[in-house]
Design an enzyme around this catalytic site. Structure first.
Site, PDB file in Angstrom:
ATOM      1  N   TYR A 154     -44.927 -18.788 -18.191  1.00 34.43           N
ATOM      2  CA  TYR A 154     -45.670 -19.667 -19.098  1.00 34.43           C
ATOM      3  C   TYR A 154     -46.954 -18.987 -19.598  1.00 34.43           C
ATOM      4  O   TYR A 154     -47.419 -19.244 -20.701  1.00 34.43           O
ATOM      5  CB  TYR A 154     -45.967 -20.987 -18.397  1.00 34.43           C
ATOM      6  CG  TYR A 154     -46.095 -22.173 -19.318  1.00 34.43           C
ATOM      7  CD1 TYR A 154     -45.165 -22.424 -20.322  1.00 34.43           C
ATOM      8  CD2 TYR A 154     -47.142 -23.071 -19.179  1.00 34.43           C
ATOM      9  CE1 TYR A 154     -45.273 -23.525 -21.155  1.00 34.43           C
ATOM     10  CE2 TYR A 154     -47.273 -24.176 -20.007  1.00 34.43           C
ATOM     11  CZ  TYR A 154     -46.334 -24.396 -20.988  1.00 34.43           C
ATOM     12  OH  TYR A 154     -46.459 -25.488 -21.807  1.00 34.43           O
ATOM     13  N   LYS A 161     -52.709 -24.784 -22.375  1.00 32.26           N
ATOM     14  CA  LYS A 161     -52.559 -26.174 -21.906  1.00 32.26           C
ATOM     15  C   LYS A 161     -53.779 -26.603 -21.080  1.00 32.26           C
ATOM     16  O   LYS A 161     -54.196 -27.766 -21.149  1.00 32.26           O
ATOM     17  CB  LYS A 161     -51.272 -26.349 -21.099  1.00 32.26           C
ATOM     18  CG  LYS A 161     -50.003 -26.311 -21.943  1.00 32.26           C
ATOM     19  CD  LYS A 161     -49.974 -27.399 -23.000  1.00 32.26           C
ATOM     20  CE  LYS A 161     -48.627 -27.529 -23.690  1.00 32.26           C
ATOM     21  NZ  LYS A 161     -48.697 -28.344 -24.914  1.00 32.26           N
TER      22      LYS A 161
END
Ligand SMILES: NC(=O)c1ccc[n+]([C@@H]2O[C@H](COP(=O)([O-])OP(=O)(O)OC[C@H]3O[C@@H](n4cnc5c(N)ncnc54)[C@H](O)[C@@H]3O)[C@@H](O)[C@H]2O)c1
Length: 255
Positions: A154, A161
């Site tokens: 990720y 995020k």
């Protein structure tokens, strides 16, 4: 069919396919009585075709969340369809492939900057663009993937995020006096265009298969969309700056 969003006007960003989380949000919002306006990024004829699959036709307005001219004219363009907004859904993210997939240590700033601008700063940009339409207050809801942890592959999207989660808390602080709430839904993995473009996405499904105590179906965006609709509704009137986990319980389990 219910009336959770009866009479509400909701702007939904982020529809690109009918697997998009935003598509299910728009569908459920309409089923709960809302009038929905969509925004589309770039491929507007595709987004229009997908919009036609909603229970009711929804207009599509062009919005690149990094384009200041489009942001500046958003309120005026939304007013062609609805006079005001009660809710805004931010369901937008992008990271260049150089910033994903195990390349954390080598990714350069321009790729990281793109990820942060499109995926985090854009929540502030969208909120400010929509604020003139929310004079009576309202609810802004965005989508995150639990950014308290580092995840395999990720990489800089995870950092983006984390920035999104922080941005949401600051928006909750600064928009509270306007009567506007800002919250996020932290969803488990869902097989969408954005998710499957992450190298190693299958690893997330394996984690959820092992650890989601109440079960998790990565082909079903509806649980996450229901969380968004709940936060758009009047049933969370004093909840803001919150991250609501809709992840089958993974956030609450050890390994
Ligand atoms: N799918 C998952 O597993 C998952 C899990 C948690 C959170 N999320 C988040 O949910 C949100 C929606 O993603 P999705 O999984 O439905 O994928 P998706 O690919 O269907 O949606 C991503 C959307 O972002 C839009 N977008 C990209 N760049 C843009 C720009 N510059 N301006 C405006 N729009 C732009 C795309 O057009 C697309 O509609 C994202 O924030 C994503 O990070 C997804």
């Amino acid at each position: 069919m219910g009336d959770l969003l009866q009479g509400k006007r909701i702007l939904v960003t982020g529809v690109i396919t009918d697997s998009s989380i935003a598509f299910d949000v728009a569908r459920l919002a309409q089923e709960e009585g809302a009038e929905v306006v969509l925004t589309g990024f770039g491929r507007l004829s595709l987004v229009n075709r997908i919009a036609a699959r909603l229970p009711k036709p929804a207009p599509v307005i062009e919005l690149d969340v990094t384009d200041q001219e489009q942001l500046d004219s958003l309120a005026e363009r939304v007013r062609e369809y609805v006079p005001a907004l009660d809710g805004v859904v931010h369901s937008v993210a992008f990271a260049p492939k150089e910033a994903l997939g195990g390349n954390f240590l080598n990714a350069g700033w321009s790729d990281v900057a793109t990820a942060v601008q499109v995926s985090a700063y854009s929540l502030k940009s969208l909120a400010m663009a929509a604020l003139p339409l929310m004079e009576r207050g309202g609810s802004i809801v965005g989508m995150t993937f639990d950014a308290r942890y580092s995840w395999p592959s990720y990489d800089w999207m995870g950092v983006a995020k984390a920035a999104l989660e922080s941005t949401s808390r600051y928006l909750a602080r600064d928009l509270g006096p306007h009567g506007v709430r800002c919250n996020l839904v932290a969803a488990g993995p869902i097989k969408t265009k954005a998710a499957t473009s992450i190298p190693g996405y299958g690893g997330f499904e394996e984690v959820w298969a092992q650890r989601a105590s109440i079960g998790w179906d990565p082909t079903d965006p509806e649980p996450a969309a229901r969380g968004v609709v709940g936060l758009l509704s009047d049933w969370f009137p004093r909840t803001t700056g919150e991250v609501l986990h809709v992840d089958g319980g993974v956030h609450a389990t050890g390994c």
